[in-house]
Design a protein around this motif. Sequence first.
Motif, PDB file in Angstrom:
ATOM      1  N   ARG A  20       0.838  -1.211   0.000  1.00  9.68           N
ATOM      2  CA  ARG A  20       0.000   0.000   0.000  1.00  9.68           C
ATOM      3  C   ARG A  20       0.875   1.264   0.000  1.00  9.68           C
ATOM      4  O   ARG A  20       2.094   1.206   0.109  1.00  9.68           O
ATOM      5  N   LEU A  21       0.216   2.410  -0.062  1.00 18.28           N
ATOM      6  CA  LEU A  21       0.935   3.697  -0.095  1.00 18.28           C
ATOM      7  C   LEU A  21       1.125   4.195   1.339  1.00 18.28           C
ATOM      8  O   LEU A  21       0.435   5.104   1.791  1.00 18.28           O
ATOM      9  N   VAL A  22       2.084   3.590   2.035  1.00 18.39           N
ATOM     10  CA  VAL A  22       2.337   3.974   3.423  1.00 18.39           C
ATOM     11  C   VAL A  22       3.395   5.071   3.440  1.00 18.39           C
ATOM     12  O   VAL A  22       4.172   5.233   2.501  1.00 18.39           O
ATOM     13  N   ASP A  23       3.409   5.851   4.540  1.00 16.46           N
ATOM     14  CA  ASP A  23       4.476   6.839   4.682  1.00 16.46           C
ATOM     15  C   ASP A  23       5.180   6.662   6.019  1.00 16.46           C
ATOM     16  O   ASP A  23       4.792   5.831   6.838  1.00 16.46           O
ATOM     17  N   THR A  24       6.205   7.465   6.231  1.00 18.31           N
ATOM     18  CA  THR A  24       7.045   7.264   7.424  1.00 18.31           C
ATOM     19  C   THR A  24       6.315   7.634   8.705  1.00 18.31           C
ATOM     20  O   THR A  24       6.803   7.358   9.796  1.00 18.31           O
ATOM     21  N   PHE A  25       5.145   8.285   8.590  1.00 16.54           N
ATOM     22  CA  PHE A  25       4.392   8.669   9.782  1.00 16.54           C
ATOM     23  C   PHE A  25       3.242   7.692  10.052  1.00 16.54           C
ATOM     24  O   PHE A  25       2.374   7.961  10.879  1.00 16.54           O
ATOM     25  N   GLY A  26       3.242   6.583   9.324  1.00 14.62           N
ATOM     26  CA  GLY A  26       2.240   5.544   9.581  1.00 14.62           C
ATOM     27  C   GLY A  26       0.916   5.763   8.873  1.00 14.62           C
ATOM     28  O   GLY A  26      -0.024   5.002   9.069  1.00 14.62           O
ATOM     29  N   ARG A  27       0.842   6.809   8.041  1.00  7.13           N
ATOM     30  CA  ARG A  27      -0.416   7.029   7.315  1.00  7.13           C
ATOM     31  C   ARG A  27      -0.455   6.129   6.072  1.00  7.13           C
ATOM     32  O   ARG A  27       0.590   5.767   5.543  1.00  7.13           O
TER      33      ARG A  27
END
Length: 367
Positions: free
Chosen positions: A40-47
């Motif tokens: 999925r399109l996860v980011d470093t802030f957990g979103r």
Amino acid sequence: MENGVDGYPRGVTASNTVPLGLPALRSAPPADPSRPADPRLVDTFGRVATDLRISLTDRCNLRCTYCMPAEGLDWMPREEQLTDAELMRLITIAVRDLGIHELRFTGGEPLLRKGLEELIAASAALEPRPDISLTTNGIGLARRAESLAAAGVNRLNVSMDTLRPERFATITRRDRLSDVLDGLAAARAAGLNPVKINSVLLRGMNDDEAADMLAFAVEYGYELRFIEQMPLDAQHGWERSEMITAGEIMERLSARFTLTPDGEARGGAPAERYLVDGGPARVGVIASVTRPFCGACDRTRLTADGQVRSCLFARTETDLRALLRGGSTDAEIAETWRIAMWGKLAGHGIDDPGFLQPDRPMSAIGG
Ligand code: SAM
Ligand code: SF4
């Protein structure tokens, strides 16, 4: 997927990322070993981005003063715009491989894109079937509402900032309020539910109309949402002190209505929602500037020329069109999109002293 010598996934180089303004950041950072093996399109802030906003065109038939200048803009050359086939390939990758389950078509004015109904129908045929919505200024909607609903649009937002024709003509520089009202009615008649109205209040122009707009929306069964004006106009004319804040909007509405939080989980939704006089009618306030909601953001954006943006306010973009036209595989495109989103910043920073407006205006990003 293997990386090339410069650390980018194969096919992605510094030359096909598009830095916008300063500081020039590389928009697709090298694959980061700390990124989890999450498709999925996860980011470093957990979103996790699950909502894709797609700009279908940067062109528009209105000239809202808070969006673009009277003379319009230098429109994107046709050959730079993604073709329908290119666009559908990206949407398919997003839904099938990246976990996107909501699509919102916007612009510019999305009703100006030829073949819109076909794009919507093709999107609706994807598995799993995404939720499909459209943000439009409502011009021409009256004769398209039924075909849009039949193609698969689930929900519609129509932008309308005033109920007074002369003010509408001043704000949008076109005398078309009756078209928008007809469009709203047609959308409701076509069963698009809820039909939402987006309104931007401008100091000294229409900020005295907040309660009238809400009374209209309640009477006709539309859900009204006020949006704080953001620094995204092409003319760079936004001033913080001129903006009508969410607090002011609530004050103006509370003078006539009793508003209570609707109590529903907000998730990644930008609007804070309130019951109007106990409900069931609701009103929303999108306080992007004074009460930013970046911590729960679930959006990724695609411009009409195939650039991925991790945020409305991003100052870098990742060029998927170059990959499409350069022969990359679906897997390579998906991985590049993942890397672009992994680097999403914590917030837009509008209130930071060093905030810099993105070079692309709202109409070319897709609101
Ligand atoms: N043309 C369509 C429309 O107006 O609905 C879709 C694109 S428009 C950019 C999407 C939304 O962004 C509209 O509701 C519009 O009012 C809003 N918008 C445009 N410029 C804005 C700004 N500077 N601040 C806040 N909202 C803005
Ligand atoms: Fe056009 Fe929408 Fe911008 Fe108004 S807000 S000028 S309708 S793109």
